[in-house]
Scaffold this motif. Structure first.
Motif, short mmCIF file in Angstrom:
data_model
loop_
_atom_site.label_atom_id
_atom_site.label_comp_id
_atom_site.label_asym_id
_atom_site.label_seq_id
_atom_site.Cartn_x
_atom_site.Cartn_y
_atom_site.Cartn_z
N PRO A 184 -1.52 0.78 -6.74
CA PRO A 184 -1.37 2.22 -6.94
C PRO A 184 -2.68 2.96 -6.68
CG PRO A 184 -0.42 0.98 -8.77
CD PRO A 184 -1.21 0.01 -7.94
N ARG A 185 -2.68 3.80 -5.69
CA ARG A 185 -3.86 4.61 -5.38
C ARG A 185 -3.43 5.80 -4.53
NH1 ARG A 185 -7.41 0.40 -2.01
NH2 ARG A 185 -6.79 -0.82 -3.84
N TRP A 186 -4.24 6.84 -4.61
CA TRP A 186 -3.95 8.06 -3.83
C TRP A 186 -4.39 7.80 -2.39
CZ3 TRP A 186 -1.38 12.43 -5.16
CH2 TRP A 186 -1.42 13.49 -4.27
N ASP A 187 -3.41 7.50 -1.53
CA ASP A 187 -3.73 7.14 -0.15
C ASP A 187 -2.58 7.60 0.74
OD1 ASP A 187 -4.67 6.10 2.18
OD2 ASP A 187 -4.26 4.00 1.67
N LEU A 188 -2.56 8.89 1.02
CA LEU A 188 -1.47 9.43 1.82
C LEU A 188 -1.62 9.12 3.30
CD1 LEU A 188 -0.94 12.90 0.08
CD2 LEU A 188 0.09 10.68 -0.42
N ILE B 49 2.94 6.06 -2.84
CA ILE B 49 4.06 6.90 -3.28
C ILE B 49 4.11 6.97 -4.81
CG2 ILE B 49 6.56 7.17 -3.25
CD1 ILE B 49 5.07 7.81 -0.61
N PHE B 50 3.77 5.86 -5.47
CA PHE B 50 3.71 5.88 -6.94
C PHE B 50 2.67 6.90 -7.41
CE2 PHE B 50 1.81 4.56 -10.93
CZ PHE B 50 2.93 4.37 -11.75
N ARG C 166 0.83 -1.21 0.00
CA ARG C 166 0.00 0.00 0.00
C ARG C 166 0.86 1.26 0.00
NH1 ARG C 166 -3.48 -3.16 3.32
NH2 ARG C 166 -2.44 -2.45 5.22
N LEU C 167 1.95 1.22 0.76
CA LEU C 167 2.85 2.37 0.77
C LEU C 167 3.46 2.60 -0.61
CD1 LEU C 167 4.45 4.59 2.24
CD2 LEU C 167 6.16 2.85 2.81
#
Length: 557
Positions: free
Chosen positions: A238-242, A108-109, A103-104
């Protein structure tokens, strides 16, 4: 560069107080092999580039256009990811938390894709402004060509940032070879463009074709790593998950890393600005010298630092780790010095022979060879310091300190810019809007002004300042780590070998460049290693013993 860690033993002792040198040497060899292949490809690219473009204004236009987006690549690429993403990601892997690691990596990707994509678009739209800022000395046709080339090349930068992300994933899984070999495809695409269009287009058209080759090559460099990444990281999403585990730590650590990389890029930017004010071929000549300067930095500095960092990070946890770390860093510095010292001395004493054999053909003549030699000599002054600081900085990263290397980089860059500008204008006065800076007359070699050599010398001296400060900072943490015990012996061996090589060159006037290089460099290497062995340099004696057992007496049973 990287910073993976491993949980400490329950007793608080180092997880692995005794260095597993065999594994690290193997890793360093893989990294070095990959870098060697990519650097050979880069050297071949420059040979073909010199054949068709030499040090012409069109060569400088391409070099300048390529250098500008590289600022973005270096800010967000391997150096920053090594200090921020890789330590956190590797720690999750070491703890067996593969899902969190995946997930990290995906988060970051997504972040890099958005940031690099946005900045690449900005570069395409703002190319005229960027050329005015980065290359104020470019005017007329050359300025317009540089703007066109920048718009073609800039999207390549975003792709290469993603390629650095892939390298970070693979390095964390100890798969070093493919990521460091991938740039071969980037160079191959540009070589292909030069060979295919070199005899069909004029120099302006060839520069445009080469820019498209660079863009295509960047895509190939990333795509070749994707299958390996997917095999290594099966939990990648890959996903937007900060808010994913570790993402905030990565972003927080990226700040100092980007600052450190930023000031280094500021130094490169300053060199580019100043070089653009010199004679038309100065930017291209500076780039040719940097190609050779980066060979030992990459092969013996980056490879050892990249392979050592995961192990340094594992040893940095728990009490009583200072002495094992100090021994490991000292051993790495000695390995570097064995190869970097002769490289620096060879560049200083025999650089014209090396460069003549590689570049001197087509539009690249003897005057160009001597100019590039002077520039390379300036860089060579700081070559040993530049490689050693890679390992010092990596060790500080392993200890969780990303700020100290960044602060020291600021001092180095400031020194390099001020000293480089002073030396440059002493050797080659410049005129800016009617004002002349520097001496009354340029110092030339066969008609070429050598102001760019002043820039290189300033960078070489500043590298030693960085070395002193990083060594002192690290010494306060783990004790003094250096290669002082072997340096004097290696320098003596290299100077004697260099004198032998130069004597051979004097005795063989008129020999073709390639044959002269063979006649000089082979004895140089033999004398250096033989004398280092006689002087008792253990690393050289061990290497020679291995070679002797492998090719002489065979394997023992």
């Amino acid at each position: 560069m990287n910073e993976p860690t491993e949980p400490a033993e329950p007793t608080g002792a180092a997880a692995d107080p005794a260095p597993k040198s065999g594994n690290v040497i193997s890793s360093a060899q893989l990294v070095a092999a990959g870098i060697l292949l990519s650097r050979i490809a880069g050297l071949l690219r420059d040979i073909v580039f010199a054949r068709y473009l030499g040090t012409s204004p069109y060569a400088s236009a391409f070099r300048g256009a390529l250098r500008m987006p590289n600022v973005l690549q270096n800010l967000l690429g391997e150096g920053t990811l090594s200090a921020s993403f890789i330590p956190v990601y590797s720690k999750l892997l070491e703890e067996g938390r593969e899902e969190d690691a995946g997930r990290l990596a995906g988060a970051i990707f997504a972040l890099l894709l958005a940031v690099a994509g946005g900045l690449s678009l900005f570069g395409v739209l703002m190319a005229p402004v960027l050329v005015s800022v980065f290359l104020p000395g470019f005017e007329g046709e050359i300025r317009q060509l540089t703007i066109q080339l920048t718009r073609i090349i800039f999207p390549m930068t975003g792709i290469l940032v993603l390629s650095a992300w892939a390298l970070g994933i693979l390095n964390s899984h100890r798969k070093f070879f493919v990521s460091y070999t991938a740039p071969v495809l980037w160079n191959a695409a540009m070589i292909g463009a030069l060979v295919i269009f070199g005899g069909r287009l004029d120099q302006r058209g060839l520069a445009v074709a080469l820019a498209w080759g660079a863009l295509i090559g960047g895509g190939l460099q990333f795509l070749v790593q994707v299958p390996w990444v997917l095999r290594a990281e099966r939990s990648l999403r890959p996903r937007w998950d900060l808010r994913s585990h570790g993402a905030s730590t990565v972003i927080r650590n990226a700040g100092p890393a980007i600052m450190g990389r930023g000031v280094v890029q500021l130094s490169g930017w300053a060199d580019l600005v100043l070089a653009s004010l010199l004679f038309d071929g100065a930017v291209a000549a500076l780039s040719y010298a940097q190609t050779f300067y980066m060979l030992p930095v990459s092969l013996f500095g980056m490879s050892i630092a990249a392979a050592e960092l995961p192990e340094l990070s594992r040893q940095s946890r728990g009490a009583g780790t200072e002495e094992p770390l100090r021994r490991r860093v000292s051993a790495g510095l000695r390995q570097m010095a064995v190869f970097v010292v002769p490289s620096a001395v060879g560049y200083l004493l025999l650089g014209d022979i090396i460069l003549g054999a590689v570049f001197e053909r087509g539009d690249f003549d003897r005057a160009d060879t001597l100019l590039v030699w002077f520039i390379l000599g300036g860089y060579a002054v700081g070559l040993l310091a530049s490689t050693a600081t890679r390992l010092y900085a990596s060790t500080l990263y392993a200890l969780g300190d990303t700020r100290t290397p960044a602060r020291i980089a600021v001092l180095r860059v400031t020194t390099s810019a001020l000293l480089g500008a002073a030396l440059m204008t002493t050797l080659e006065p410049i005129s800016v809007r009617g004002f002349t800076f520097g001496g009354w007359q340029a110092i030339t070699v066969l008609g070429n002004p050598i102001g760019a050599a002043g820039l290189a010398l300033g960078a070489g001296v500043a590298a030693w300042l960085e070395w002193i400060l990083l060594r002192r900072a690290l010494g306060r943490r783990i004790g003094d780590a250096s290669a002082a015990g072997v340096l004097l012996k290696l320098i003596i061996a290299a100077l004697v070998a260099g004198a032998v090589g130069r004597g051979i060159a004097v005795a063989l006037p008129g020999l073709p460049n390639v044959l002269l290089a063979l006649a000089v460099l082979a004895p140089f290497g033999v004398v250096y290693f033989a004398l280092a062995h006689v002087l008792g340099v253990a690393e050289v004696s061990t290497a020679l013993a291995r070679i002797g057992s492998r090719f002489g007496g065979g394997r023992r049973t």
